[in-house]
Design an enzyme around this catalytic site. Structure first.
Site, PDB file in Angstrom:
ATOM      1  N   LYS A   1       0.866  -1.192   0.000  1.00 59.73           N
ATOM      2  CA  LYS A   1       0.000   0.000   0.000  1.00 59.73           C
ATOM      3  C   LYS A   1       0.893   1.229   0.000  1.00 59.73           C
ATOM      4  O   LYS A   1       1.791   1.368   0.855  1.00 59.73           O
ATOM      5  CB  LYS A   1      -0.893  -0.046   1.237  1.00 59.73           C
ATOM      6  CG  LYS A   1      -2.161   0.780   1.139  1.00 59.73           C
ATOM      7  CD  LYS A   1      -3.079   0.461   2.319  1.00 59.73           C
ATOM      8  CE  LYS A   1      -4.294   1.343   2.350  1.00 59.73           C
ATOM      9  NZ  LYS A   1      -5.073   1.141   3.587  1.00 59.73           N
TER      10      LYS A   1
HETATM   11  O1  G3P Z   1      -7.856   2.198   5.290  1.00 55.86           O
HETATM   12  C1  G3P Z   1      -8.164   3.465   4.833  1.00 55.86           C
HETATM   13  C2  G3P Z   1      -9.553   3.966   5.162  1.00 55.86           C
HETATM   14  O2  G3P Z   1     -10.497   2.965   5.047  1.00 55.86           O
HETATM   15  C3  G3P Z   1      -9.635   4.772   6.424  1.00 55.86           C
HETATM   16  O3  G3P Z   1     -10.946   5.060   6.816  1.00 55.86           O
HETATM   17  O4  G3P Z   1     -12.574   5.956   8.452  1.00 55.86           O
HETATM   18  O5  G3P Z   1     -10.109   6.386   8.796  1.00 55.86           O
HETATM   19  O6  G3P Z   1     -11.358   7.540   6.987  1.00 55.86           O
HETATM   20  P1  G3P Z   1     -11.271   6.303   7.817  1.00 55.86           P
END
Ligand code: G3P
Length: 217
Positions: free
Chosen positions: A83
């Site tokens: 990633k």
């Molecule tokens: O893994 C990346 C993403 O899914 C993060 O989500 O909720 O931290 O914006 P969030």
């Protein structure tokens, strides 16, 4: 549509894997920090549990550092996906890994142009962050629609991995918009199966069945 779970918690991954609904796992540095565990140990454990793709994010932000870290992460297991952030250095590192046949997930995508660049360097997955766009009053789902149209125009093979999913409705909308994958927090995956009419309907069936005094076995 494939379902990945967005977590570094082994218990959640094990439970969801047992349901047969899980196609892969994504992690990020914030989720690793939350787990309180050693990054490489967690990735190794997840990869042994789930046969599908497991995203492990580099910590470096320069090209050389990302390549060096990605090489280490790729050796952990054959299902590791590297990633990388959507920066010019990240795209250059994506090109390097895709040239070697190593799968990549380009993360922190907030625009259609960024997604176009990721596809051009051969990313396996592009991760548009729906919830974080919604947070700043921009419709995150519009981005999924735009990327779908662009990728289809040019037959790009990069898969759209809808990320930063916060609700069951995000999952529905991402599926309608044509996302190839949704990476979803465990709590939201469990909510997908819930419906009050299913619950009350089943309660009634159980009650009525008992009243018949019958047994299937
Ligand atoms: O893994 C990346 C993403 O899914 C993060 O989500 O909720 O931290 O914006 P969030």
């Amino acid at each position: 549509m494939k379902f990945f779970v967005d977590t570094a918690e082994i218990k959640d991954i094990r439970d969801l894997h047992a349901t047969g609904l899980l196609d892969g796992v994504t992690t990020n540095p914030s989720l690793i920090a939350k787990s309180g565990r050693q990054f490489k140990d967690v990735i190794k454990e997840i990869c042994a549990l789930v046969p599908g793709p497991v995203s492990a994010e580099v910590a470096a932000t320069d090209y050389e550092g990302m390549v060096a870290e990605g090489e280490v992460l790729a050796k952990i297991a054959s299902n590791v996906v590297i990633k990388l952030p959507l920066t010019l250095d990240g795209l250059k590192a994506t090109k390097y890994f895709s040239g070697k046949g190593v799968k990549t997930n380009v993360t922190l995508c907030f625009s259609a142009n960024q997604a176009l660049l990721a596809a051009k360097v051969g990313a396996t997955y592009i991760s548009p962050f729906i919830g974080r766009l919604d947070d700043i009053n921009v419709d995150g789902m519009d981005l999924i629609h735009d990327i779908r149209a662009i990728y289809d125009n040019f037959d790009f093979e990069t898969q759209i991995l809808a990320a930063s999913i916060r609700s069951a409705n995000h999952v529905t909308q991402a599926a309608i918009a044509g996302a190839d994958v949704a990476t979803i927090p465990p709590a939201v995956i469990y909510k997908l199966a819930d419906h009050p009419l299913t619950k009350s309907g089943l309660e009634q069936f159980v009650k009525d069945w008992k009243s018949t005094g019958q047994s299937i076995l």
